[in-house]
Design an enzyme around this catalytic site. Structure first.
Site, PDB file in Angstrom:
ATOM      1  N   MET A  30       0.845  -1.194   0.000  1.00 48.22           N
ATOM      2  CA  MET A  30       0.000   0.000   0.000  1.00 48.22           C
ATOM      3  C   MET A  30       0.882   1.246   0.000  1.00 48.22           C
ATOM      4  SD  MET A  30      -3.411  -0.900   2.113  1.00 48.22           S
ATOM      5  CE  MET A  30      -2.744  -0.725   3.747  1.00 48.22           C
ATOM      6  N   HIS A  34       8.946   1.055   3.272  1.00 46.54           N
ATOM      7  CA  HIS A  34       9.993   1.047   4.294  1.00 46.54           C
ATOM      8  C   HIS A  34      10.817  -0.230   4.137  1.00 46.54           C
ATOM      9  CE1 HIS A  34       7.445  -1.827   6.354  1.00 46.54           C
ATOM     10  NE2 HIS A  34       6.451  -0.951   6.379  1.00 46.54           N
ATOM     11  N   HIS A  37       9.065  -3.569   3.379  1.00 46.09           N
ATOM     12  CA  HIS A  37       8.702  -3.775   1.974  1.00 46.09           C
ATOM     13  C   HIS A  37       9.951  -4.101   1.140  1.00 46.09           C
ATOM     14  CE1 HIS A  37       5.546  -0.718   3.289  1.00 46.09           C
ATOM     15  NE2 HIS A  37       4.809  -1.752   2.920  1.00 46.09           N
ATOM     16  N   LYS A 150       4.914  -9.959   9.357  1.00 48.11           N
ATOM     17  CA  LYS A 150       4.364  -8.873  10.178  1.00 48.11           C
ATOM     18  C   LYS A 150       2.833  -8.945  10.214  1.00 48.11           C
ATOM     19  CE  LYS A 150       3.768  -4.482  11.598  1.00 48.11           C
ATOM     20  NZ  LYS A 150       2.614  -4.091  10.833  1.00 48.11           N
ATOM     21  N   GLN A 154      -3.019 -12.116   7.922  1.00 45.30           N
ATOM     22  CA  GLN A 154      -3.251 -11.845   6.500  1.00 45.30           C
ATOM     23  C   GLN A 154      -2.602 -12.928   5.636  1.00 45.30           C
ATOM     24  OE1 GLN A 154      -2.866  -7.775   4.698  1.00 45.30           O
ATOM     25  NE2 GLN A 154      -0.916  -8.572   4.005  1.00 45.30           N
ATOM     26  N   VAL A 177      10.759  -7.296   9.501  1.00 42.86           N
ATOM     27  CA  VAL A 177      11.936  -6.420   9.630  1.00 42.86           C
ATOM     28  C   VAL A 177      11.643  -5.414  10.745  1.00 42.86           C
ATOM     29  CG1 VAL A 177      13.411  -4.741   8.460  1.00 42.86           C
ATOM     30  CG2 VAL A 177      12.526  -6.716   7.211  1.00 42.86           C
ATOM     31  N   SER A 186       6.532  -0.354  10.143  1.00 45.12           N
ATOM     32  CA  SER A 186       5.160  -0.227   9.661  1.00 45.12           C
ATOM     33  C   SER A 186       4.990   1.171   9.094  1.00 45.12           C
ATOM     34  CB  SER A 186       4.180  -0.425  10.827  1.00 45.12           C
ATOM     35  OG  SER A 186       2.907   0.094  10.484  1.00 45.12           O
ATOM     36  N   SER A 187       4.159   1.273   8.069  1.00 37.76           N
ATOM     37  CA  SER A 187       3.892   2.593   7.482  1.00 37.76           C
ATOM     38  C   SER A 187       3.238   3.501   8.519  1.00 37.76           C
ATOM     39  CB  SER A 187       2.967   2.436   6.278  1.00 37.76           C
ATOM     40  OG  SER A 187       3.534   1.521   5.365  1.00 37.76           O
TER      41      SER A 187
HETATM   42  P1  AMP Z   1       1.426  -2.904   3.498  1.00 38.81           P
HETATM   43  O1  AMP Z   1       1.961  -1.863   2.576  1.00 38.81           O
HETATM   44  O2  AMP Z   1       1.420  -2.480   4.940  1.00 38.81           O
HETATM   45  O3  AMP Z   1       0.124  -3.499   3.034  1.00 38.81           O
HETATM   46  O4  AMP Z   1       2.475  -4.086   3.451  1.00 38.81           O
HETATM   47  C1  AMP Z   1       2.831  -4.693   2.238  1.00 38.81           C
HETATM   48  C2  AMP Z   1       3.548  -5.980   2.536  1.00 38.81           C
HETATM   49  O5  AMP Z   1       4.708  -5.709   3.311  1.00 38.81           O
HETATM   50  C3  AMP Z   1       2.682  -6.950   3.371  1.00 38.81           C
HETATM   51  O6  AMP Z   1       2.877  -8.265   2.888  1.00 38.81           O
HETATM   52  C4  AMP Z   1       3.244  -6.784   4.752  1.00 38.81           C
HETATM   53  O7  AMP Z   1       3.090  -7.933   5.562  1.00 38.81           O
HETATM   54  C5  AMP Z   1       4.710  -6.529   4.447  1.00 38.81           C
HETATM   55  N1  AMP Z   1       5.343  -5.849   5.572  1.00 38.81           N
HETATM   56  C6  AMP Z   1       4.894  -4.745   6.225  1.00 38.81           C
HETATM   57  N2  AMP Z   1       5.710  -4.447   7.253  1.00 38.81           N
HETATM   58  C7  AMP Z   1       6.694  -5.372   7.243  1.00 38.81           C
HETATM   59  C8  AMP Z   1       7.843  -5.611   8.062  1.00 38.81           C
HETATM   60  N3  AMP Z   1       8.148  -4.826   9.096  1.00 38.81           N
HETATM   61  N4  AMP Z   1       8.629  -6.663   7.771  1.00 38.81           N
HETATM   62  C9  AMP Z   1       8.339  -7.495   6.715  1.00 38.81           C
HETATM   63  N5  AMP Z   1       7.275  -7.316   5.911  1.00 38.81           N
HETATM   64  C10 AMP Z   1       6.459  -6.273   6.174  1.00 38.81           C
END
Ligand code: AMP
Length: 301
Positions: A30, A34, A37, A150, A154, A177, A186-187
């Site tokens: 999304m 960071h 991702h 994380k 999901q 991570v 996290s975003s």
């Molecule tokens: P999002 O943009 O938050 O939907 O995350 C996109 C993908 O990145 C999802 O598969 C998340 O699980 C993964 N993700 C988000 N934060 C982390 C993290 N700290 N470490 C590893 N993967 C992550």
């Protein structure tokens, strides 16, 4: 690297590689990219011939309009980072491209979607996730798709839907991570004030406390969770749940006899954070220094 907005264009740019038998990897995000991702992208780059990163803040998975509104967006920066890591195509569709007029289908995975995040955020959250991920699989048709541990629940929802709908994609789940002090990236972390940022480490510390309780020989899930929530309380973090569950189906565990997943959701000020950690019953208590030869009886059942 190019940024593609339309599904027809995406199919066109991927078609030569697909015909040549290239392995296409998808990293759904999304945005507000960071290191979490980026770890997914790096792995996709190592394992695939063509890497697609999708960038779409999916409105249907937000239970809270204010959360959707406040979600950080910076496509320019995200695309630059993706290019640096060798992403071939960023797919950044508009909401109208994903949900055109008359859109009427919803993918709903029962069971694993009903608890924890599904219970807290409402049924619509995982329906939104399952629907958009199914659509992305249809649009990109990747061989492999990369997700983060994380968002553990999901990843289970997605594994289930891929099996149930016979979608020919392999799901790779990559380790969480963390910041140097343990906070899962996290975003949403950018929304934390400096004091909240310090208190937010309590989620990781609470998971550590659960692991330590298990290592001390505690097997009662309620007692383990109590030790963990004490850490959250002490940091003035509002616990939504701290649960030990079966890592395959998220059924709650009363006594820890096998490896379990510890999952936590908590609010730090107005920001809601989640984290999780696999806990292994193979964690033995530290042996007493003068334990001698009769150390096999750990006093645990
Ligand atoms: P999002 O943009 O938050 O939907 O995350 C996109 C993908 O990145 C999802 O598969 C998340 O699980 C993964 N993700 C988000 N934060 C982390 C993290 N700290 N470490 C590893 N993967 C992550």
């Amino acid at each position: 690297m190019n940024t593609v907005r339309a599904v027809t264009e995406l199919r066109q740019v991927l078609s030569p590689a697909r015909r040549a038998g290239a392995v296409i990897g998808l990293v759904p995000t999304m945005g507000a990219v960071h290191e979490g991702h980026l770890s997914l992208i790096r792995r996709a780059r190592r394992e695939c011939d063509v890497v697609v990163m999708s960038l779409f803040v999916n409105p249907t998975q937000f239970d809270d309009a204010a959360d959707l509104e406040a979600y950080p967006r910076d496509e320019h920066r995200d695309a630059a980072l993706a290019a640096e890591l060798g992403v071939d195509h960023v797919f950044a569709p508009s909401a109208e491209e994903v949900y055109p007029d008359g859109f009427a289908t919803r993918v709903s995975v029962s069971g694993v979607s009903d608890v924890l995040e599904g219970a807290q955020r409402g049924r619509g959250h995982f329906d939104g996730v399952a629907t958009v991920v199914t659509k992305l699989f249809g649009m990109v048709a990747p061989e492999v798709a990369y997700f983060g541990q994380k968002d553990f629940q999901q990843s289970l929802v997605i594994r289930r839907l891929v099996r149930d709908l016979n979608i020919p994609v392999r799901i790779a789940v990559c380790p969480t991570v963390r910041e140097p002090d343990g906070l899962a990236m996290s975003s949403r972390n950018v929304r934390l004030s400096p004091s909240e940022r310090r208190r937010a480490t309590a989620l990781h510390r609470a998971l550590g406390a659960a692991e330590e309780a298990l290592r001390d020989g505690e097997r009662d899930a309620t007692a383990i969770a109590a030790r963990a929530t004490a850490v959250l309380d002490a940091a003035d973090v509002q616990t939504e749940y701290f649960t030990l569950a079966d890592p395959d189906d998220l059924r709650p565990v009363e006594r820890v006899e096998h490896d379990v997943i510890a999952l936590v959701a908590a609010r730090v000020g107005r920001t809601r954070l989640i984290d999780n950690q696999l806990l292994s019953t193979a964690l033995e208590p530290a042996l007493p220094a003068a334990a001698g030869s009769h150390t096999t009886d750990t006093g645990r059942s």
